[in-house]
Design an enzyme around this catalytic site. Structure first.
Site, PDB file in Angstrom:
ATOM      1  N   HIS A   1       0.801  -1.222   0.000  1.00 49.58           N
ATOM      2  CA  HIS A   1       0.000   0.000   0.000  1.00 49.58           C
ATOM      3  C   HIS A   1       0.836   1.274   0.000  1.00 49.58           C
ATOM      4  O   HIS A   1       0.274   2.368   0.010  1.00 49.58           O
ATOM      5  CB  HIS A   1      -0.984  -0.013   1.172  1.00 49.58           C
TER       6      HIS A   1
ATOM      7  N   ASP B   1      -3.357   1.405  -4.010  1.00 54.90           N
ATOM      8  CA  ASP B   1      -4.486   1.348  -3.081  1.00 54.90           C
ATOM      9  C   ASP B   1      -5.454   0.249  -3.497  1.00 54.90           C
ATOM     10  O   ASP B   1      -5.225  -0.461  -4.489  1.00 54.90           O
ATOM     11  CB  ASP B   1      -5.195   2.711  -3.040  1.00 54.90           C
TER      12      ASP B   1
END
Length: 319
Positions: free
Chosen positions: A291, A295
């Site tokens: 991340h 996303d």
């Protein structure tokens, strides 16, 4: 970047003669096996390490008396005692061996990946009906391809639409790659290797299959070279043959994500158009992503594109 290596195999014994540049030992480092060659011709006076011992880079591992009568100075031996130590009598060791070489390197890389990158996994179900049908059509023509071969090509096609997952962090830069180099996890008795199919976006499934077969053979024979396992931009791990449903993989650094595939099982599936129930071969697709680089939405889009390709794989280029 390596600091140590494991003496995996001696190719010569004490007292034997070697020629200049003749292979003397195999050293396991960085998931590959390197061959050490004799710097002079002569007689092997002493082997300073046993098979399985670990030596620091630059350490002398053998003494060869050259044909001219010169003898190289030898460094000290690295001890790797294997006898059980006194302790809890309830825990009886079946085996004790050095935590070194390939196993240690895998552990270090996975620990670093987990420590540095915040990782999350998204999972979905996929219908394999048309993909299995296409595989069988190839087989009927005499071309024996694996489901992994098709998955690699499908992954490349989906990544072309989702290049944000074909990325890595290099220093202070987030680099998105145009070339799609897919690492394929290959399990052997010695550990997990990830040989790389370079420019998978430019190759058809037949070319991918031939290349992957050769890389898998080299992995099982411990003959992978550095160029075989470097340069990957994304990894695929197919564990469908091992009767496992959901795989939560760990990202292979410095890549952005990894796709894992579970077992294909026949299941009752509701047809959304007419509410009928059909038996379909279904599998699980799981994407673990770093991340720092991406996303959830790009991962969801990527999984959706893979499923769309699987619905009609024969219509896509390279399939």
């Amino acid at each position: 970047t390596m600091t140590e290596g494991t003496i995996s195999k001696w190719l010569k014994k004490e007292g034997e003669y070697v020629s200049l540049d003749e292979s003397v030992a195999e050293i396991e480092t960085e998931k590959i096996v390197n061959t050490v060659e004799a710097p002079v011709a002569g007689k092997i006076e002493k082997l300073l390490f046993a098979e399985g011992d670990v030596a620091q880079i630059g350490t002398v591992i053998a003494v060869i008396e050259s044909e001219a009568g010169d003898t190289a100075e030898a460094a000290g031996r690295v001890e790797t005692g294997a006898e059980d130590k006194a302790g809890d009598p309830v825990k009886v060791a079946a085996e004790r061996r050095p935590y070194a070489g390939l196993r240690k390197r895998i552990g270090e890389r996975m620990s670093e990946s987990w420590r540095v990158s915040p990782q999350g996994t998204m999972t979905t179900r996929a219908d394999m009906t048309e993909l299995i049908k296409l595989k069988n059509e190839y087989e009927a023509k005499g071309d024996k391809l694996s489901l992994t071969d098709f998955v690699v090509k499908i992954t490349a096609l989906a990544l072309e639409k989702n290049l944000s997952l074909n990325a890595a962090i290099e220093g202070d830069d987030l680099v998105i790659y145009k070339s799609i180099n897919i690492g394929v996890a290959v399990g052997t008795d010695d550990g997990l290797f990830v040989p790389v199919i370079r420019h998978a976006e430019e190759k058809n499934v037949g070319q991918i299959s031939a290349e992957l077969k050769e890389l898998t053979r080299k992995a099982k024979e411990n003959r992978l070279q550095s160029e075989d396992i470097t340069g990957g931009t994304f990894t695929v791990n197919n564990l469908g043959m091992f009767d496992v449903d959901v795989v939560t993989a760990i990202v292979n650094p410095p890549e952005a994500a990894i796709l894992a595939i579970g077992t294909t099982r026949k299941e009752a599936v509701v047809d959304e158009e007419n509410d009928t129930v059909r038996i379909r071969p279904m599998t699980t697709l799981s994407v673990t992503a770093d991340h720092r680089l991406t996303d959830g939405i790009p991962v969801v889009k990527f999984l959706k594109d893979i499923k769309e390709i699987m619905k009609n794989p024969a219509e896509y280029p390279g399939m």
